[in-house]
Design an enzyme around this catalytic site. Structure first.
Site, PDB file in Angstrom:
ATOM      1  N   TYR B 193       0.838  -1.206   0.000  1.00 45.66           N
ATOM      2  CA  TYR B 193       0.000   0.000   0.000  1.00 45.66           C
ATOM      3  C   TYR B 193       0.873   1.257   0.000  1.00 45.66           C
ATOM      4  CZ  TYR B 193      -4.305  -2.631   1.229  1.00 45.66           C
ATOM      5  OH  TYR B 193      -5.387  -3.476   1.244  1.00 45.66           O
ATOM      6  N   GLU B 283      -9.070   5.196   7.672  1.00 42.47           N
ATOM      7  CA  GLU B 283      -8.868   3.903   7.000  1.00 42.47           C
ATOM      8  C   GLU B 283      -9.520   2.769   7.791  1.00 42.47           C
ATOM      9  OE1 GLU B 283      -4.727   2.875   6.722  1.00 42.47           O
ATOM     10  OE2 GLU B 283      -5.037   1.286   5.270  1.00 42.47           O
ATOM     11  N   ARG B 289      -5.742  -2.582  13.522  1.00 40.95           N
ATOM     12  CA  ARG B 289      -6.821  -2.557  14.509  1.00 40.95           C
ATOM     13  C   ARG B 289      -6.213  -2.783  15.887  1.00 40.95           C
ATOM     14  NH1 ARG B 289     -10.980  -6.148  10.728  1.00 40.95           N
ATOM     15  NH2 ARG B 289     -10.156  -5.264   8.797  1.00 40.95           N
TER      16      ARG B 289
END
Lengths: 340, 340
Positions: B193, B283, B289
């Site tokens: 990414y 995001e 998380r």
């Protein structure tokens, strides 16, 4: 003492590149004859350094530079192993001449004759030659010899282990450094270099390479690619993936340099990364030359940015000198032997 | 009003992924029969959102999220165009149901049915369907449908122009967002990414895409990859390459989001990038998380970091709301029509 751990011989006498051009021509035309190594005088080598890296090193207050061949010129994507070996030897021999001519100012870091998918045998032999015979103190290791196609195994794969064993045996670190990009998606200096830094760091987070090689050390240049800016992301990913915290795991063996060309970037680097893991560097004469019109100073005069950090004398010495001597023990031994 | 421009439907009801699995099974075995689209109830959709993105959005003080399908699930590397189109439609239809069920909290951003080396015709048709029929306000555009092999043309190449013409015609921006990496060198979230963000930015520096398409707008997520941290490098490279200064060239049409998961990163972003070019985003539920043990807060609670910036009320509103309404004019029109 100020040690710049990341400089490249980007200003070689023209005969050096002419030899490479002839070598590539010979590879393209098997009917032609293999070119002979060029005859370059000491005066030419001296001049190419005195007017460039050495001049700038002195102007900026630096003392010693860890010096390696031009990174984009390594061209590991050329698949011929014999040619790669001759080329790496020629590049390293030229760096060795610089270190011999200016022993107070330059120490050698070698290029390895990697090829896409090729054996590491010649790379290991050249590493041994450079360290054991020429007195080099480190090497550059390319995680993507294909030049932007990324066809190699991740650096945590056992493919690389024979080389790592020799790095540990010789007690020299490897700087993770790709060469020119052959992929038009990746500008060499503006994307490929940084992507490689980021990608390898994440490979190390995923794996447990330093569990297998506790004494192996990697320098990730260009300020660690995207990593410090996304330090929270990497810390969080390590946690999400069930990997150990970065501190005490990857960061026991990985070091970032200061080749980041603005104050805010250096400030962030020093804020999030332990001082133990930061090595002073400029990458000059490298990716970005010239003067920032906003500051009036050279982009790659990274000492200016580091000087602006809030460090005491002990910390400054650590960042400018002692970290380098710790990560590069053969450099430390040479300096100690010279009474430094 | 607080608009989060980067959220993904990573919590879809299980039948959605089961359909995808069945579709991939069908592609692998041509003797099998093509699976039917799943039957997912409104209650299932509602539950998957209310207990996840909407709950967290509310807890953190957000109002509205630009919502797109799970990025790693786009899987553009699967070469079958018809299957890619069915899959993109299924993903987008599910996002559309979320936006219909929670019109005050979610607006759609679509996945395009790209394939490696495939035509953009189906992507253009799906973009039109999503924007013109479903009321979506933007799209995600993958610069590397191959999934980490980078076999496509750079985004400045005319290959992409037909899509850009429709983006301009519809007046919607594209977020540059790759999908899962199929290359073991690149962890999807920790390398691929970020590398894509950095690589595309540099392509835009090298080219003159916005000279050809002055109204085209790209959002580069994840805080712009490595770019803000290396802002000096990019400014210097633009100069060295004879390109215009970034400000007034690339930065007239490119926007970075705030998906950067620690305070120092957000501080740097806000220091070096004009406020006009920063869009609030988290995001979530995305790459990272869980809770940072050092801060006690969720990594991706980026509003906390932004709240700590030294911004006045006008600047805060710009970053949290007005920039998004400017970059996504169809969102602005919808909000204005709703009296917001």
């Amino acid at each position: 003492m100020i040690i710049d751990i990341h400089g490249h011989f980007t200003t070689t006498p023209p005969a050096h590149q002419s030899f490479r051009d002839a070598q590539l021509g010979w590879l393209a035309d098997p009917q032609s004859s293999q070119p002979a190594l060029p005859d370059i005088s000491d005066d030419e080598v001296r001049e190419s350094i005195e007017n460039n890296q050495l001049k700038i090193l002195r102007e900026r207050g630096g003392d010693l530079m860890l010096f390696s061949p031009k990174a984009s010129g390594m061209e590991h994507h050329v698949p011929d192993q014999a040619a790669a070996t001759v080329w790496a030897q020629a590049c390293n021999d030229l760096v060795h001449r610089v270190a011999k001519l200016f022993p107070d100012n330059f120490a050698g870091v070698c290029q390895l004759p990697q090829t896409p998918g090729g054996s590491l045998d010649d790379s290991i032999a050249e590493l041994r030659r450079c360290v054991e015979t020429l007195g080099f103190v480190g090497c550059n290791l390319n995680p993507d010899p294909s030049g932007g196609h990324w066809t190699s195994k991740p650096m945590t794969d056992e493919f690389w282990f024979p080389l790592y064993e020799v790095l540990v045996e010789l007690d020299v670190p490897a700087m993770v450094h790709v060469s020119a990009s052959c992929n038009p998606n990746f500008h060499s200096l503006g994307a490929h270099y940084l992507n490689a830094d980021t990608s390898v760091f994440m490979q190390l987070v995923q794996g447990d390479l330093f569990g297998r090689f506790p004494d192996l050390r990697f320098v990730i240049p260009h300020g660690g690619g995207a990593v410090p800016y996304h330090w929270g992301r990497f810390r969080g990913l390590a946690d999400r993936l069930g990997r150990p915290p970065l501190h005490g795991h990857v960061m026991s063996n990985v070091f970032f340099d200061t080749s980041v060309y603005h104050q805010a970037g250096i400030d962030l680097l020093a804020e999030v990364i332990d001082l133990d893991n930061i090595l002073f560097a400029s990458e000059m004469l490298g990716a970005v030359r010239g003067v920032d019109p906003e500051s009036g100073h050279h982009w790659d005069d990274t000492k200016r940015y580091v000087d602006n950090l809030d460090l005491d004398a002990v910390q400054r010495r650590q960042l400018f000198e002692l970290n380098a001597r710790r990560v590069y023990p053969r450099l430390d031994a040479q300096l100690t032997a010279a009474g430094k």
